[in-house]
Design a protein around this motif. Structure first.
Motif, PDB file in Angstrom:
ATOM      1  N   UNK A  86      24.134 -71.420  33.103  1.00 16.58           N
ATOM      2  CA  UNK A  86      24.122 -71.772  31.312  1.00 16.58           C
ATOM      3  C   UNK A  86      25.104 -71.327  30.813  1.00 16.58           C
ATOM      4  N   UNK A  87      24.944 -71.437  29.631  1.00 19.20           N
ATOM      5  CA  UNK A  87      25.995 -70.898  28.549  1.00 19.20           C
ATOM      6  C   UNK A  87      26.170 -69.308  28.535  1.00 19.20           C
ATOM      7  N   UNK A  88      24.684 -68.794  28.763  1.00 19.10           N
ATOM      8  CA  UNK A  88      24.816 -67.413  28.801  1.00 19.10           C
ATOM      9  C   UNK A  88      24.913 -66.788  30.281  1.00 19.10           C
ATOM     10  N   UNK A  89      24.980 -67.603  31.431  1.00 20.54           N
ATOM     11  CA  UNK A  89      24.883 -67.516  32.820  1.00 20.54           C
ATOM     12  C   UNK A  89      25.839 -68.228  33.620  1.00 20.54           C
ATOM     13  N   UNK A  90      27.174 -68.008  33.019  1.00 22.32           N
ATOM     14  CA  UNK A  90      28.274 -68.924  33.707  1.00 22.32           C
ATOM     15  C   UNK A  90      28.338 -68.906  34.990  1.00 22.32           C
TER      16      UNK A  90
END
Length: 274
Positions: free
Chosen positions: A129-133
């Motif tokens: 995700x955007x916060x978990x690249x």
């Protein structure tokens, strides 16, 4: 068989062996409590009470159409611990079961739990995700779902034959028994339940749950885990849990509860005793 019925009417099977301090195990996808048997018999023989359940929709538990998600998994675990009225528990989760342990602590706290262990666990978040690249793309998990719908029986052969135990690596010593046992456990699970569980283990965000760990925590992960890569999982989880102990098994695959059972058994025993 030992069973109990959850608040929403699901029958859960569990095994409860031995005597002493309770050690509770949460299994991986799409397996059942039998996947922990090497650890359970070892610790049972060392004076511990060992407990494991078949997650809803898996193994010998019933197969509800709905509720195949981490909140329900965690609440089922809480109901089991309340039913048995166990305290000072060492609580271990493998792969998806690691997520179950994390969500249990996030929702129910650590009043009954003295120590926790995350073994090849899906925590803190598998999905990119955007916060978990560093996570895996959604397409990876869509592929798992497509393979399950296309030919579940063959898919459940391919996983243990290949990446789960690292049998696809050059020079690997392949155990046909491990492959067949994995397949058997997987096929005992409900088709809809194990399908839904792919979303549960891949898309559930456990980062806030891990921050609530206030007890000694052991993280064990193989450096060659092809199913739940160590950087996005074990190493990332260790950064979120205060004072967690991370043990990296060099070259070990995802299914190290079987491939490295002697080492793991002794590491769990040392951790519980420590």
């Amino acid at each position: 068989m030992s069973t109990f019925t959850t608040r929403d009417g699901v029958e859960i099977y569990y095994k409860d062996w031995g005597h002493g301090q309770p050690v509770v195990f949460c299994h991986g996808w799409p397996l059942n409590a039998d996947s922990w048997e090497s650890q359970m018999i070892f610790l049972g023989m060392h004076g511990y009470r060992v407990i494991a359940h078949d997650r809803r929709g898996h193994g010998r538990s019933s197969q509800p159409w709905d509720g195949n998600d981490m909140d329900h998994y965690a609440d089922d675990l809480a109901q089991l611990l309340d039913l048995l009225d166990v305290n000072n528990v060492a609580l271990f989760g493998f792969s998806t079961g690691g997520g179950e342990v994390a969500r249990y602590i996030g929702r129910h706290g650590t009043a009954r739990v003295a120590k926790a262990g995350l073994i090849s666990a899906v925590t803190p978040l598998m999905l990119k995700t955007d916060t978990n690249p560093g996570g895996l793309p959604l397409e990876v998990f869509d592929g798992l779902r497509a393979a399950q719908l296309a030919d579940r029986a063959q898919f459940y052969r391919d996983v243990p034959t290949g990446p789960f135990f690292g049998f696809n690596r050059p020079g690997a010593k392949v155990s046909q028994g491990m492959i067949e046992n994995w397949w058997l456990q997987g096929m005992m699970g409900g088709h809809k339940n194990t399908y839904d569980s792919i979303k549960a283990f891949s898309e559930t965000d456990f980062r806030e749950d891990l921050k609530k760990f206030t007890i000694p925590t052991l993280i064990v992960h193989g450096s060659d885990d092809q199913v739940v890569p160590i950087d996005a999982a074990g190493r990332a989880a260790a950064k979120l849990i205060p004072h967690a102990q991370l043990l990296v098994y060099e070259g070990a695959p995802h299914g190290l509860t079987d491939t490295h059972k002697e080492r793991l058994n002794n590491d769990l025993l040392d951790f519980i005793r420590g």
